[in-house]
Design a protein around this motif. Sequence first.
Motif, PDB file in Angstrom:
ATOM      1  N   GLU B 196      27.986   3.069 -12.883  1.00  0.00           N
ATOM      2  CA  GLU B 196      28.383   3.911 -14.017  1.00  0.00           C
ATOM      3  C   GLU B 196      29.887   3.829 -14.214  1.00  0.00           C
ATOM      4  OE1 GLU B 196      26.752   8.165 -15.095  1.00  0.00           O
ATOM      5  OE2 GLU B 196      28.504   8.396 -13.814  1.00  0.00           O
ATOM      6  N   ILE B 197      30.287   3.455 -15.412  1.00  0.00           N
ATOM      7  CA  ILE B 197      31.707   3.368 -15.747  1.00  0.00           C
ATOM      8  C   ILE B 197      31.988   4.471 -16.763  1.00  0.00           C
ATOM      9  CG2 ILE B 197      33.590   1.871 -16.493  1.00  0.00           C
ATOM     10  CD1 ILE B 197      31.985   0.608 -14.251  1.00  0.00           C
ATOM     11  N   ASN B 198      32.625   5.535 -16.298  1.00  0.00           N
ATOM     12  CA  ASN B 198      32.863   6.678 -17.181  1.00  0.00           C
ATOM     13  C   ASN B 198      34.207   7.329 -16.856  1.00  0.00           C
ATOM     14  OD1 ASN B 198      32.374   8.608 -19.142  1.00  0.00           O
ATOM     15  ND2 ASN B 198      31.473  10.004 -17.645  1.00  0.00           N
ATOM     16  N   PRO B 199      35.213   7.099 -17.661  1.00  0.00           N
ATOM     17  CA  PRO B 199      35.126   6.365 -18.926  1.00  0.00           C
ATOM     18  C   PRO B 199      35.410   4.870 -18.764  1.00  0.00           C
ATOM     19  CG  PRO B 199      37.273   7.364 -18.713  1.00  0.00           C
ATOM     20  CD  PRO B 199      36.510   7.726 -17.467  1.00  0.00           C
ATOM     21  N   LEU B 200      34.791   4.153 -19.706  1.00  0.00           N
ATOM     22  CA  LEU B 200      35.173   2.770 -19.947  1.00  0.00           C
ATOM     23  C   LEU B 200      36.170   2.897 -21.097  1.00  0.00           C
ATOM     24  CD1 LEU B 200      34.542  -0.354 -19.685  1.00  0.00           C
ATOM     25  CD2 LEU B 200      32.942  -0.010 -21.551  1.00  0.00           C
ATOM     26  N   VAL B 201      37.364   2.364 -20.930  1.00  0.00           N
ATOM     27  CA  VAL B 201      38.325   2.590 -22.014  1.00  0.00           C
ATOM     28  C   VAL B 201      38.600   1.318 -22.815  1.00  0.00           C
ATOM     29  CG1 VAL B 201      39.426   4.577 -20.932  1.00  0.00           C
ATOM     30  CG2 VAL B 201      40.313   2.275 -20.460  1.00  0.00           C
ATOM     31  N   LEU B 202      38.844   1.538 -24.095  1.00  0.00           N
ATOM     32  CA  LEU B 202      39.201   0.462 -25.011  1.00  0.00           C
ATOM     33  C   LEU B 202      40.721   0.435 -25.093  1.00  0.00           C
ATOM     34  CD1 LEU B 202      38.453  -1.659 -27.184  1.00  0.00           C
ATOM     35  CD2 LEU B 202      38.360   0.217 -28.827  1.00  0.00           C
ATOM     36  N   LEU B 203      41.306  -0.723 -24.768  1.00  0.00           N
ATOM     37  CA  LEU B 203      42.766  -0.843 -24.748  1.00  0.00           C
ATOM     38  C   LEU B 203      43.276  -1.306 -26.113  1.00  0.00           C
ATOM     39  CD1 LEU B 203      43.156  -2.523 -21.235  1.00  0.00           C
ATOM     40  CD2 LEU B 203      43.334  -0.095 -21.827  1.00  0.00           C
ATOM     41  N   PRO B 204      44.556  -1.121 -26.379  1.00  0.00           N
ATOM     42  CA  PRO B 204      45.124  -1.499 -27.681  1.00  0.00           C
ATOM     43  C   PRO B 204      44.917  -2.977 -28.027  1.00  0.00           C
ATOM     44  CG  PRO B 204      46.669  -0.131 -26.462  1.00  0.00           C
ATOM     45  CD  PRO B 204      45.539  -0.430 -25.534  1.00  0.00           C
ATOM     46  N   ASP B 205      44.741  -3.832 -27.017  1.00  0.00           N
ATOM     47  CA  ASP B 205      44.561  -5.264 -27.323  1.00  0.00           C
ATOM     48  C   ASP B 205      43.089  -5.659 -27.463  1.00  0.00           C
ATOM     49  OD1 ASP B 205      43.704  -5.063 -24.759  1.00  0.00           O
ATOM     50  OD2 ASP B 205      44.913  -6.711 -23.978  1.00  0.00           O
ATOM     51  N   PHE B 208      38.553  -4.208 -22.675  1.00  0.00           N
ATOM     52  CA  PHE B 208      37.992  -3.013 -22.053  1.00  0.00           C
ATOM     53  C   PHE B 208      38.407  -2.942 -20.591  1.00  0.00           C
ATOM     54  CE2 PHE B 208      35.414  -4.181 -25.599  1.00  0.00           C
ATOM     55  CZ  PHE B 208      35.087  -2.975 -26.208  1.00  0.00           C
ATOM     56  N   LEU B 209      38.440  -1.730 -20.059  1.00  0.00           N
ATOM     57  CA  LEU B 209      38.859  -1.547 -18.667  1.00  0.00           C
ATOM     58  C   LEU B 209      38.084  -0.378 -18.063  1.00  0.00           C
ATOM     59  CD1 LEU B 209      42.381  -1.661 -17.194  1.00  0.00           C
ATOM     60  CD2 LEU B 209      41.171   0.520 -17.080  1.00  0.00           C
ATOM     61  N   ALA B 210      37.694  -0.533 -16.782  1.00  0.00           N
ATOM     62  CA  ALA B 210      36.953   0.527 -16.083  1.00  0.00           C
ATOM     63  C   ALA B 210      37.947   1.512 -15.481  1.00  0.00           C
ATOM     64  CB  ALA B 210      36.071  -0.076 -15.002  1.00  0.00           C
ATOM     65  N   LEU B 211      38.085   2.672 -16.120  1.00  0.00           N
ATOM     66  CA  LEU B 211      39.053   3.650 -15.634  1.00  0.00           C
ATOM     67  C   LEU B 211      38.507   4.394 -14.418  1.00  0.00           C
ATOM     68  CD1 LEU B 211      41.880   4.336 -16.619  1.00  0.00           C
ATOM     69  CD2 LEU B 211      40.930   6.283 -17.851  1.00  0.00           C
ATOM     70  N   ASP B 212      37.198   4.586 -14.385  1.00  0.00           N
ATOM     71  CA  ASP B 212      36.564   5.213 -13.228  1.00  0.00           C
ATOM     72  C   ASP B 212      35.291   4.426 -12.919  1.00  0.00           C
ATOM     73  OD1 ASP B 212      35.992   6.894 -11.169  1.00  0.00           O
ATOM     74  OD2 ASP B 212      35.628   8.685 -12.376  1.00  0.00           O
ATOM     75  N   ALA B 213      34.731   4.613 -11.737  1.00  0.00           N
ATOM     76  CA  ALA B 213      33.508   3.891 -11.401  1.00  0.00           C
ATOM     77  C   ALA B 213      32.710   4.660 -10.364  1.00  0.00           C
ATOM     78  CB  ALA B 213      33.852   2.511 -10.854  1.00  0.00           C
ATOM     79  N   LYS B 214      31.406   4.747 -10.613  1.00  0.00           N
ATOM     80  CA  LYS B 214      30.480   5.316  -9.629  1.00  0.00           C
ATOM     81  C   LYS B 214      29.416   4.266  -9.358  1.00  0.00           C
ATOM     82  CE  LYS B 214      30.331  10.307  -9.929  1.00  0.00           C
ATOM     83  NZ  LYS B 214      31.400  10.565 -10.908  1.00  0.00           N
ATOM     84  N   MET B 215      29.049   4.130  -8.091  1.00  0.00           N
ATOM     85  CA  MET B 215      28.049   3.129  -7.777  1.00  0.00           C
ATOM     86  C   MET B 215      27.140   3.631  -6.663  1.00  0.00           C
ATOM     87  SD  MET B 215      29.223  -0.816  -7.470  1.00  0.00           S
ATOM     88  CE  MET B 215      30.444  -0.978  -8.751  1.00  0.00           C
TER      89      MET B 215
END
Lengths: 288, 389
Positions: B196-205, B208-215
Amino acid sequence: MAIFVNRETKVIVQGITGRDGSFHTGKMLEYGTKIVGGVTPFKGGLEVEGVPVFNTVAEAVSRTGADTSIIYIPPAFAAGSVIEAVEAGIKNIVCITEGIPVTDMMTVAHYVRSKGARLFGPNCPGIITPGETKIGIMPGHIFSRGPVGVISRSGTLTYEVVHNLSSAGLGQSTVIGIGGDPIIGTKFVDCLEAFKEDSETKAVVLIGEIGGSDEEMAADYIKKHFSKPVAVFIAGKTAPKGKRMGHAGAIIHAGKGTAESKVALFREAGAVVVDLPVDIAAAVKAFF
Amino acid sequence: MKLLEYQAKHLLKEYHVPIPEGFVVKGLSELNKVVQQLGGRCVVKAQILAGGRGKAGGVRLAGTLREAAAAAEDLLGKPLETYQTAGQGEMVNALLIEEQLSFLKELYFSVTYDRETQTPVMMLSAEGGVEIEEIAVKKTDSIRKVHVNPLTGIQEHHIRELYLSLGRGKEGYRAFTELVRNIYRLYMERDAAMVEINPLVLLPDDTFLALDAKMIIDDNALFRHGDLVEIRKVPDDEQQEVEAREKGLSFVKLDGDVACMVNGAGLAMATMDMIKHNGMEPANFLDIGGSSNPQKVIEALDIIMKNPRVKVIFINVFGGITRCDDVANGFKKALSRRSLEIPMVMRLTGTNEKEGRRILEEIGYEAFTDLKEAVARLKEVRNGIREGN
């Protein structure tokens, strides 16, 4: 008449030389099951309980004409054993093994279905048509033949209920342990469809558990398509929410899969739901 | 098996999923260097397994080294209580210190399995963040679910369908495709039960980047992931449960005083139901599992007896693959090592029942065949014990 298996069913045992495989081969033979062969890699040519052992399922099938297989293989290799059986043309596969990874089982469940084969389990006690054949690990002496079909997600709880039925003079047509894992082959609804067509089966006992939504689907099927009387017990009413009670499947998510929701849906579908497993026989007796 | 955030992110990195630059810190002395490397501004994140961390103050923004040090001192080596830790709080033994990033949007992305369809399912929502559980219940339409047939695997149209639900142009599609493929591959190859990637963030360019991660890794698959077993952190309240699992037992501690030992999860749950129905409270759930092994009975008794609240033991065995003589032998061996100071009621029937009873007789115990009778006897025994003794 019974469903899925009968005295003609020709069975091979995958993992026949192991501790459980060999012991239960003896018990099944004792019960009258037609065990025609066994498979253990590199033990071909041996005999277990008088049954010939082969190196591959394909060889066992071509030499014995078996159409059914029972699997006692450790979890790391069990999924592969199911696929081997299907590729060799086996139609009914009973997988006793507990602890198979979910990713393996997702692939296997879809593969088995795509080939028109049928899988029971995994993590199940097997299937028995009393007086004809026992393909599983259940204690044979508690079963008796009669008009009640039994479907259960649990192993030992099935024995409890069957013992209760037999003691009350209520025999069984076929008893199926469908398995306690999150991903299984044959589900409640598949068994209900078969029991619907079986003229010997006059009533059905369904043993469910908390977690998942197979019971909910069964309740929906009963409501719409099943007119024979059904008695239900759902285990885990007192299990604390959010805790895992052994079966990977028994996890409760946000109100779904709780005992309360399952019980309510079965009642709405017209089934009789009992509070304790030892009350099943009394409920079924009232059907006749 | 749950992974800590930094462990999950380590796996994501291995699968080329973009994550923030960050360092794991286990002592305050390491902090200086790490914060300087990140340029002073950073995020201090408590590493615990329980959810609800953000709302409980376990994630702090720091603009300077001094602020970072204050946050670290506040969190490290102390229990952090969230709505999921059930009163006790979970000890924070490590911090993840990460760079602060600016992003356009928070999304939610996860892969798990769907029991109904028996397939992996990917879920994407344009509304990520700490309120996702509420969104899942109240605005089910805002979460896009895509199932993947395990026989054919992930396809381009699965990814396209997810992406289109975001209502964005083609710019970010390439990066999104790569991201989803990589996470799906990780999910399958590492036998995750959930990523689970929450939040997955959308960058200005437009990446996408995984700001947090649960596994969560499937416990049944740990045999082929030795590297993950090595880094395992066992939650404080699950120590006994994990210890039991390693011995092939399935154990959950409960609040009552009637200890149970049962073979099979379904029968174990039904036994608890019967105990409660008769006005008693189970002290635990304990499934000694299928397959026979006298050693399991010995270990099960050991675990049960660690709980000082236990007043009476109830053993319920219906032998199938478990053989009654193995259970009786295990019980006999256990008694030869330790005496049983509290009363025990046993029900023993099924495979090799006669042999089992004979063994019990040798050591002066008897067992019921019928469950109803056994529970009635249990009730008598429990009621005969004075409270507070």
